[in-house]
Design a protein around this motif. Structure first.
Motif, PDB file in Angstrom:
ATOM      1  N   ILE A  67       0.831  -1.207   0.000  1.00 48.77           N
ATOM      2  CA  ILE A  67       0.000   0.000   0.000  1.00 48.77           C
ATOM      3  C   ILE A  67       0.864   1.255   0.000  1.00 48.77           C
ATOM      4  N   ASP A  68       2.035   1.180   0.622  1.00 48.59           N
ATOM      5  CA  ASP A  68       2.931   2.332   0.629  1.00 48.59           C
ATOM      6  C   ASP A  68       3.364   2.724  -0.779  1.00 48.59           C
ATOM      7  N   ALA A  69       3.249   1.783  -1.710  1.00 45.67           N
ATOM      8  CA  ALA A  69       3.677   2.069  -3.075  1.00 45.67           C
ATOM      9  C   ALA A  69       2.821   3.155  -3.726  1.00 45.67           C
ATOM     10  N   ILE A  70       1.615   3.419  -3.168  1.00 46.34           N
ATOM     11  CA  ILE A  70       0.777   4.464  -3.771  1.00 46.34           C
ATOM     12  C   ILE A  70       1.428   5.834  -3.611  1.00 46.34           C
ATOM     13  N   VAL A  71       2.337   5.970  -2.633  1.00 44.82           N
ATOM     14  CA  VAL A  71       3.033   7.242  -2.461  1.00 44.82           C
ATOM     15  C   VAL A  71       3.859   7.565  -3.694  1.00 44.82           C
ATOM     16  N   ASP A  72       4.375   6.528  -4.362  1.00 44.51           N
ATOM     17  CA  ASP A  72       5.206   6.749  -5.541  1.00 44.51           C
ATOM     18  C   ASP A  72       4.414   7.274  -6.720  1.00 44.51           C
ATOM     19  N   TRP A  73       3.080   7.194  -6.639  1.00 43.88           N
ATOM     20  CA  TRP A  73       2.268   7.723  -7.733  1.00 43.88           C
ATOM     21  C   TRP A  73       2.191   9.251  -7.692  1.00 43.88           C
ATOM     22  N   LEU A  74       2.458   9.837  -6.534  1.00 47.58           N
ATOM     23  CA  LEU A  74       2.335  11.281  -6.393  1.00 47.58           C
ATOM     24  C   LEU A  74       3.532  11.990  -7.021  1.00 47.58           C
ATOM     25  N   PRO A  75       3.357  13.232  -7.448  1.00 48.25           N
ATOM     26  CA  PRO A  75       4.526  14.024  -7.876  1.00 48.25           C
ATOM     27  C   PRO A  75       5.537  14.127  -6.737  1.00 48.25           C
ATOM     28  N   HIS A  76       6.791  14.204  -7.083  1.00 45.32           N
ATOM     29  CA  HIS A  76       7.840  14.179  -6.059  1.00 45.32           C
ATOM     30  C   HIS A  76       7.657  15.290  -5.027  1.00 45.32           C
ATOM     31  N   ALA A  77       7.201  16.460  -5.465  1.00 47.63           N
ATOM     32  CA  ALA A  77       7.045  17.580  -4.527  1.00 47.63           C
ATOM     33  C   ALA A  77       5.926  17.334  -3.527  1.00 47.63           C
ATOM     34  N   TRP A  78       4.982  16.431  -3.831  1.00 46.08           N
ATOM     35  CA  TRP A  78       3.862  16.173  -2.937  1.00 46.08           C
ATOM     36  C   TRP A  78       4.100  14.983  -2.022  1.00 46.08           C
ATOM     37  N   ARG A  79       5.178  14.254  -2.216  1.00 47.26           N
ATOM     38  CA  ARG A  79       5.413  13.055  -1.425  1.00 47.26           C
ATOM     39  C   ARG A  79       5.788  13.425   0.006  1.00 47.26           C
ATOM     40  N   PRO A  80       5.360  12.596   0.977  1.00 50.36           N
ATOM     41  CA  PRO A  80       5.661  12.906   2.384  1.00 50.36           C
ATOM     42  C   PRO A  80       7.150  13.035   2.674  1.00 50.36           C
ATOM     43  N   ASP A  81       7.993  12.217   2.010  1.00 50.28           N
ATOM     44  CA  ASP A  81       9.427  12.301   2.289  1.00 50.28           C
ATOM     45  C   ASP A  81      10.005  13.636   1.829  1.00 50.28           C
ATOM     46  N   LEU A  99       8.120  16.490   1.696  1.00 53.80           N
ATOM     47  CA  LEU A  99       7.543  17.527   2.554  1.00 53.80           C
ATOM     48  C   LEU A  99       8.100  17.483   3.969  1.00 53.80           C
ATOM     49  N   LEU A 100       8.331  16.263   4.475  1.00 56.49           N
ATOM     50  CA  LEU A 100       8.774  16.101   5.866  1.00 56.49           C
ATOM     51  C   LEU A 100      10.279  15.894   5.991  1.00 56.49           C
ATOM     52  N   GLY A 101      10.939  15.660   4.855  1.00 59.35           N
ATOM     53  CA  GLY A 101      12.380  15.470   4.903  1.00 59.35           C
ATOM     54  C   GLY A 101      12.817  14.056   5.172  1.00 59.35           C
ATOM     55  N   ARG A 102      11.899  13.144   5.337  1.00 53.57           N
ATOM     56  CA  ARG A 102      12.240  11.734   5.570  1.00 53.57           C
ATOM     57  C   ARG A 102      11.054  10.863   5.167  1.00 53.57           C
ATOM     58  N   ARG A 103      11.334   9.612   4.874  1.00 57.11           N
ATOM     59  CA  ARG A 103      10.289   8.666   4.490  1.00 57.11           C
ATOM     60  C   ARG A 103       9.717   8.020   5.744  1.00 57.11           C
ATOM     61  N   ILE A 104       8.404   8.061   5.892  1.00 54.65           N
ATOM     62  CA  ILE A 104       7.727   7.517   7.064  1.00 54.65           C
ATOM     63  C   ILE A 104       7.024   6.224   6.665  1.00 54.65           C
ATOM     64  N   PRO A 105       7.458   5.072   7.197  1.00 55.08           N
ATOM     65  CA  PRO A 105       6.780   3.817   6.874  1.00 55.08           C
ATOM     66  C   PRO A 105       5.312   3.858   7.295  1.00 55.08           C
ATOM     67  N   GLY A 106       4.453   3.332   6.465  1.00 51.47           N
ATOM     68  CA  GLY A 106       3.029   3.298   6.765  1.00 51.47           C
ATOM     69  C   GLY A 106       2.253   4.502   6.291  1.00 51.47           C
ATOM     70  N   MET A 107       2.933   5.519   5.740  1.00 52.28           N
ATOM     71  CA  MET A 107       2.225   6.707   5.270  1.00 52.28           C
ATOM     72  C   MET A 107       1.280   6.362   4.126  1.00 52.28           C
ATOM     73  N   GLY A 108       1.655   5.373   3.303  1.00 56.39           N
ATOM     74  CA  GLY A 108       0.773   4.954   2.220  1.00 56.39           C
ATOM     75  C   GLY A 108      -0.527   4.373   2.745  1.00 56.39           C
ATOM     76  N   VAL A 109      -0.463   3.646   3.884  1.00 58.29           N
ATOM     77  CA  VAL A 109      -1.676   3.085   4.481  1.00 58.29           C
ATOM     78  C   VAL A 109      -2.596   4.207   4.949  1.00 58.29           C
ATOM     79  N   VAL A 110      -2.008   5.202   5.617  1.00 57.15           N
ATOM     80  CA  VAL A 110      -2.806   6.343   6.094  1.00 57.15           C
ATOM     81  C   VAL A 110      -3.461   7.060   4.920  1.00 57.15           C
ATOM     82  N   MET A 111      -2.698   7.268   3.853  1.00 57.69           N
ATOM     83  CA  MET A 111      -3.241   7.963   2.692  1.00 57.69           C
ATOM     84  C   MET A 111      -4.334   7.150   2.015  1.00 57.69           C
TER      85      MET A 111
END
Length: 212
Positions: free
Chosen positions: A29-43, A45-57
């Motif tokens: 499910i985290d792979a859905i983060v890769d569908w977003l434009p790079h500027a919109w990805r949590p890593d 925006l937040l400066g780091r990759r957060i495991p599970g962010m794809g599940v929340v999204m």
């Protein structure tokens, strides 16, 4: 040593399998983060990759979609979307089939997996647990020599009940069970070793016929 090893295995095996399955689900499910434009990805925006962010999204997207679909404007948008899908060959057939199955499984008025029953399968005199999924269309049973009401049932495989066999059986040959769907599934998944009501081990038979 063998007894201690098996005791340790029974402790660690469920833990490891549960961890592996959850890790695979979260990673997928985290792979859905890769569908977003790079500027919109949590890593980004937040400066780091957060495991599970794809599940929340994913949960947030599904919830917001349901919120929109529950009002009049959302229903109109869905109808326009489906009208567009139905104009595309092949895609419309896949979409319509998946939509019908989804509505049957998850709708409050659906009849899929509402009743656990016993049916004779794979031969007469051998019984197995099945789940009633509905009634066959008249065109399906029109060529049968038997008369009366028929049911469509799904016989799950064990220990993986996500696959199975679709059977059309006379309603008179179906025995309803005093079990919920969850209890019946637990019995199937445990290979019949757990009592579906108490989840305690089923005692072995007192006597078995002699082996040939």
């Amino acid at each position: 040593m063998r007894r201690y090893f098996i005791a340790g295995l029974l402790v660690w095996l469920p833990i490891v399998v549960t961890f592996v399955v959850l890790s695979w689900i979260v990673g997928t499910i985290d792979a859905i983060v890769d569908w977003l434009p790079h500027a919109w990805r949590p890593d980004a925006l937040l400066g780091r990759r957060i495991p599970g962010m794809g599940v929340v999204m994913a949960v947030a997207i599904v919830f917001l979609t349901g919120l929109v679909a529950a009002n009049v404007l959302g229903q109109r948008l869905i109808r326009l979307w489906e009208a567009l899908i139905h104009r595309i060959p092949i895609v419309k057939s896949i979409y319509a089939s998946v939509k019908q199955v989804s509505e049957t499984l998850f709708s409050d008025t659906g009849q899929a997996f509402r009743t656990a029953v016993l049916v004779q399968y794979p031969r007469h005199g051998t019984w197995t647990i099945a789940f009633v999924t509905g009634e066959p269309a008249p065109e399906t049973v029109g060529n049968l020599n038997e008369h009366g009401r028929f049911l469509t049932v799904m016989v799950p495989t064990t220990p993986n009940p996500t696959s199975g066999f679709l059977l059309i059986v006379p309603a008179r040959d179906v025995i309803p069970l005093d079990l919920s769907i969850d209890e019946a599934l637990k019995y199937v998944i445990s290979l019949g070793t757990l009592n579906p009501k108490t989840r305690s081990p089923v005692p072995p038979p007192a006597d078995l016929p002699p082996s040939v």
